[in-house]
Design an enzyme around this catalytic site. Sequence first.
Site, PDB file in Angstrom:
ATOM      1  N   LYS A   1       0.840  -1.205   0.000  1.00 31.08           N
ATOM      2  CA  LYS A   1       0.000   0.000   0.000  1.00 31.08           C
ATOM      3  C   LYS A   1       0.873   1.253   0.000  1.00 31.08           C
ATOM      4  CE  LYS A   1      -0.325  -0.362   5.045  1.00 31.08           C
ATOM      5  NZ  LYS A   1      -1.105  -0.962   6.149  1.00 31.08           N
TER       6      LYS A   1
ATOM      7  N   ARG B   1     -10.811  -0.502  14.316  1.00 26.42           N
ATOM      8  CA  ARG B   1     -10.497   0.388  13.217  1.00 26.42           C
ATOM      9  C   ARG B   1     -11.296  -0.036  11.985  1.00 26.42           C
ATOM     10  NH1 ARG B   1      -4.418   0.901  10.777  1.00 26.42           N
ATOM     11  NH2 ARG B   1      -4.981  -1.193  10.080  1.00 26.42           N
TER      12      ARG B   1
ATOM     13  N   TYR C   1      17.062  29.517  10.089  1.00 23.76           N
ATOM     14  CA  TYR C   1      15.863  30.250  10.529  1.00 23.76           C
ATOM     15  C   TYR C   1      15.804  30.347  12.048  1.00 23.76           C
ATOM     16  CZ  TYR C   1      13.628  30.286   5.934  1.00 23.76           C
ATOM     17  OH  TYR C   1      13.319  30.518   4.623  1.00 23.76           O
TER      18      TYR C   1
ATOM     19  N   MET D   1      12.739  24.266   3.998  1.00 18.10           N
ATOM     20  CA  MET D   1      11.933  23.548   2.999  1.00 18.10           C
ATOM     21  C   MET D   1      12.802  22.715   2.059  1.00 18.10           C
ATOM     22  SD  MET D   1       9.216  25.035   0.211  1.00 18.10           S
ATOM     23  CE  MET D   1       8.269  25.923   1.435  1.00 18.10           C
TER      24      MET D   1
END
Length: 357
Positions: free
Chosen positions: A35, A130, A245, A294
């Site tokens: 999957k 689930r 940053y 990023m």
Amino acid sequence: MARARLTIDLDAIAANWRALDARSGPDVETAAVVKADAYGLGVARVAPALAAAGARSFFVAIAEEGATLRDLLGPGPAIYVFSGMMPGDEPLFAAHDLVPCLNSPAQVANFLRELPDRPFALQLDSGMNRLGLEPADLSAVAAVLDGVAPVLVISHLACADEPGHAQNAGQLRAFRTMLGGLPETPASLAATGGILLGPDYHFAMTRPGIGLYGGLPFAGARPVVRLSLPVIQVREVAPGETVGYGAAWVAAGRRRIATVSAGYADGLIRRIGAGRPALFAGDVPCPLVGRVSMDLITVDVTGLAEVPARLDILNPHQGIDALADAAGTIGYEILTALGDRYERVYTGADPAGPAGP
Ligand SMILES: *Cc1c(COP(=O)(O)O)cnc(C)c1O
């Protein structure tokens, strides 16, 4: 070239499948869970490699994945869909010969009405809450199933990565009780973790996923991925200068900082920075410093005599689970987050696969 390179070892995936197959015992079929694009590693190359290793049954999450997989594998292998058959997916199941794992009385009724002559599996809820039929649902469905039998009945363990967890034995008991009403049907309970819990959990078929791709809880897995990030630039920083940053990292002394090409847009999630993993120059670890951006990551390479063209963030020294630990997540999420900006290189035998990049 500023593209980071993700190398995927198909021989290691095949070896991991064989190792889990050996642990599954001689009379147990070992399937393969592919999957989410084979856990992010590329189902187009991974599934044919698993078929060549001997896998004859495959599991995907949704019908569209099953249709893609059928086109890759051709007729023959069984393809099961965990989510069952959702309204509107009937043509996909029929055209691509997919077997739904039906999860509710409504899914069973719809399937028997729409595709009465096609094979189906049932998923039972043994305690995870689930997906799957509850015991009362199963009794209701048994009445409708008069004369039509599922080809497989599955359930899923919530705590198989914790061998000592009491819920494992509890779910095993609940599954066995529910199977009492389906004595002839082959059953499957174990994913990777369940295989390692031992033969009681194996039934007729096991369904490993993460262990194939080199992840815990299969500690004996061969590593599958290497991720190499090109160095764009190297600079000296003076004591007191900051990197990245938020000026979140401050140089305590003179340091050399390499900036490499990949970041959170490539699945190297920002939280990785919090755990201060290493990037590797061959075998030499160099600490990640500052925040993950990023497209960029900064690395303290002061200890290196020479900065190589690439630094590895995933390699045999630091696998997906070590990187996951740094980010407070699991290896599964590291793999499935890996972005599509990488140059993907497949190594190892893959006779049935399409030509490599
Ligand atoms: C994903 C999944 C698996 C495979 O689990 P791993 O822990 O990756 O081995 C097996 N069965 C079901 C129902 C799943 O959702």
